[in-house]
Each structure stands twice: as C-alpha cells, then as structure tokens.
Design an enzyme around this catalytic site. Sequence first.
Site, PDB file in Angstrom:
ATOM      1  CB  CYS A 150      -2.075   2.823   9.301  1.00  6.92           C
ATOM      2  SG  CYS A 150      -1.341   1.079   9.693  1.00  6.92           S
ATOM      3  CB  CYS A 203       1.513  -2.058   9.528  1.00 10.04           C
ATOM      4  SG  CYS A 203      -0.366  -2.145   8.454  1.00 10.04           S
ATOM      5  CB  CYS A 223      -1.182   0.166   0.838  1.00  5.88           C
ATOM      6  SG  CYS A 223      -0.415  -0.458   2.900  1.00  5.88           S
TER       7      CYS A 223
HETATM    8  S1  FES Z   1      -2.038  -0.228   6.055  1.00  6.82           S
HETATM    9 FE1  FES Z   1      -0.550   0.916   5.486  1.00  6.82          FE
HETATM   10  S2  FES Z   1       0.825   1.528   6.857  1.00  6.82           S
HETATM   11 FE2  FES Z   1      -1.217   0.264   7.723  1.00  6.82          FE
END
Ligand code: FES
Lengths: 121, 393
Positions: A58, A102, A33
């Site tokens: 995130c 993550c 991501c």
């Molecule tokens: S979902 Fe993208 S850094 Fe955690």
Amino acid sequence: MYNEKVIDAFKNPKNVGEIENYDGIGTVGNATCGDIMQITIKVENDVIVDAKFKTFGCAAAVATSSTATDMIIGMTIDEALQVTNRKVIEYLGGLPSQKIHCSVLAEEAIKKAIEDYKSKK
Amino acid sequence: MKPIYLDHAATTPLDKRVLEKMLPYFTENYGNANSQHSFGQTAKVAVDNARKTIADIIGAKPSEIYFTSGGTESDNWALRGTAKRYKDKGKHLIISKIEHHAMLTTAKELEKEGFEFSYIGVDEYGSINLDELEKAIRPDTIFIGCMYANNEVGTIQPIEKIVEIAKKHNIVCFTDAVQAMGAIEINVSKLGVDMMSFSAHKFGGPKGVGALYIRNGLDLGKIITGGHQERTRRGGTTNVAGVVGFSEALRLSRESLDKDNEYIKGLRDRFIERVESEIPYVKLNGSRENRLSNNADFSFYFIEGESILMMLDLEGIAVSSGSACSSDSLDPSHVLLAMGIPAEYAHGSIRFTFGKDNTLEEVEYTVDKLKEIIHKLREMSPLFKLNSEVKNV
Ligand code: FES
C-alpha cells in the site's frame, strides 16, 4: 487518512529499484496481508553508500520504504541496524493505526539485507 | 480538471431535482407524520405518496413497503426477523458467499445465537451455484437469501431460479436489491420473492433511507421496536424528507433507465476496451455479459490495489479497491476470493463504477492516467521483474 508527508513520500518515492551489483539483499513478506518488500544495499567499508527498494504493497509501505532507504544511506551498518519502524513513522509524522504493520516491512528488509551482506563477507 | 467520480456503486450524487422535492420537508412541512394536526397530516400525505410511488414502480402494494434507515437495516431485518419469527420451525439459513457485509456479519452474529448457516459458493464469474443451493436445503431451512446483483463485480444473479427453488421447498426467500435497484427494472410481484431490500442513495437519492419490501401475509419478527410507525412493524419517526427523496429518485431513475443504461454502458465498454488493449496483464473480474451496466472490475497483476487507488486519487479520480490493504480487516475481497481469484490478484483489484454524469472525456483521461500509474507501480514491484519479458510489453 494519510498525512501530507506520507502522501508526498508515496507520490515521489526515492530509491526505487534494484542495485545491480548489490552487496546485500533482503526480501520480506508480510503474512498478514500478503505484501512483499525487497531492499538491496551497496556497502563500502561498512558504510551503506546506496540502497534501493521494490515493494508490492500500500501507500504506507511505499512511503516507509522510501523513507527508510533514504535514512540508511550514509550510515554504517551498525547505525542502520538501529533504524526501527518507530523512527520511520516518527519521521513521517505518523501513520494510521491499521498501517503500522506496513512500516515493519522496511525495517525487516533492511535487517535482512545487512545480514545478507555480513554473511557474504 | 474537476475531480472524476467513478465510484457510483459506493454512492451516487443526490440528483438536484430530488433535493428540490426534499427541501420543503425540512423547514416548512416539518411535521411528524404520526401527529394528528395539520403539520403531521401534510407530512403523512407526503409519506403515503412516496410509498405509493415506490410500490407502483416495483410492482408492489403500498402496504408491502416498509421504510428503513437503508440497506443495512433492511438486510438485518430480513435475516434477523426471519430467524426470530421462524426459529421454532428450524434454525438453518442459506445465503451466498458473496453477500454484502450487512448479511454476512449478521449471519455470524446469528451463528453465535445458535443458528446454522450454509454459505453457497459462486462460479468464476460470481454467479451463484444453483445445484449447491438446492443441495444445501434441509427440512429445517427457514431462509434463502441471495443478492440481486453483486456490488463488487456487478454479476446479476439468476434470481428467478433462486425464488423458484425456495418456493418449491416452501422457504422464505429474500433478495438484497440495493445495487440492482437503480439499474434493472425490478418487479417484485412477478418475481414472487418474499422480501427485498433497497437503499435510496444508490440511484440519486439521499443517504440514510431505504426500504424493505415484505410480501403481504408474510409474518416477520421485529428488530426495531418503538411506536406505531410502519404499521407497527418498524418503530422510529419517519424520515419524511428522506422518503420523499427516495421516491423521487426512483421515479426519475426509472423514467430514464434505458437511456441512462445505454449511455453508461457505452462509457463502461469503452473503458474496458481500452484497458484490455492498452494495459498488459489485466483481468476483468466477473461476467462479460451478465453484469450491471455501470461496473468494470479489474485485477492488475503484480501490483497492489490501495496504491493504485491512492495514485488515482492524487490525479483526482475516485475508485474503490478489493485489496486487503484498503480494508481495515486486512483481508482481500471475499467476493473475489469466492470466485476463485488468487489472493495476490484480488490484492490488485480496482472497481470502476460509472454514472450518468460521467463523460467520455473523463473515461479517456482515466485510462491515460491509469496506464501511467500501472506502469509506475509495476516498476516499483518486486513481483514484476521476476517476469522480465513482461517489461517489454
Ligand atoms: S496494508 Fe498491506 S502493505 Fe500496507
């Protein structure tokens, strides 16, 4: 979605920033991501005396980097290499399943920073 | 301070006056609108009245309003119903790239069943490319669908032109007006569209109820089969309290549409003005003029949207994000990507949608908090230091 421990680590993250004269740096990106994490470490006699992180990601990414850097401070580099994302998650009391990836960022960034330190020695 | 809700595009609070109207249909007039006895007839009258109220407001005939469970079902029905009914005429359908997932996911399913789709792009402001649309039309095209106004960036589409193109080629034309309904004066017969979808909870009505407008004379396949409800076109016991709430919410929102829009736009414009002048490295996504009056969608460079959303939430401010990290699929907003916004800026996007209950004080407070949060997260960002002069701004 997140438990209190995670929220707390996200709200008041420890070890934010970049060590000025670091001995090792690890920057990793998560292709899934597009998140980026950087960890810098200061090492004396193979013991990590300081660690700092910067992250573009995130709340889980922030919480796990804060926790992981906190865990490795005071460890020898060999001990630090044993810090896996599982252990970080365990310490935080769990993460939502879509957030597990993550936590891998922190583990990888630490490994890279240690490699960098070793390669410079 | 009480929590600040700035996510009205996701859903709105139920208007108390709407609730009042709904309540008797739960406990007293609980009849099934399909029953012949007086309980049923009382419910039927309420449903008929609701249908008439809604039809009058949007310039339709009552017989053209079909109640559903909401926007997703209405979108599904329009798309699948057309595919089912007209597959002998052709198997090609056209929709925009920025449709709601109710459309996009259904399109993907239909592709598996042998239908072909053209996905029409948008410009940098999120407005559909009309040339591309017209060029995509083939002799076997059976459907053109485009949302009336986008839910993420609020861009209002040139819907009259889309209808014109569809009519010229004699193709069924649909618009998803879920986001537009409470904010724009819509007249279906003037517009000449064949189908339009609505959802009550976007303008002060209850969740779980919506409608599909189907122009009289348009044949459409069924997707929910059952009893004789909705002129045998959509089975299922009518959600009586729901449709009563739907019609009352629409009536109330129409009654004060101009006044509310002006007020909400005032809040929104103040917000945009302050964010743009007080926070560096931001971009307003979407069109400046041609957008829903309640919407402000910003990208904050060098930081990630879920973190912003979470930090705002910790301050009691509710917003939404187009970031990959806040979607389960880990893809950033398809709308922002279609607009050509680079993925890393899409990651840093936050949607603020205002409502009539918000106050100027809340707007000011939100900007104050937002400034602190953006600063804090940028301090944490590895991307930010790359741009060292940025720090001094
Ligand atoms: S979902 Fe993208 S850094 Fe955690």
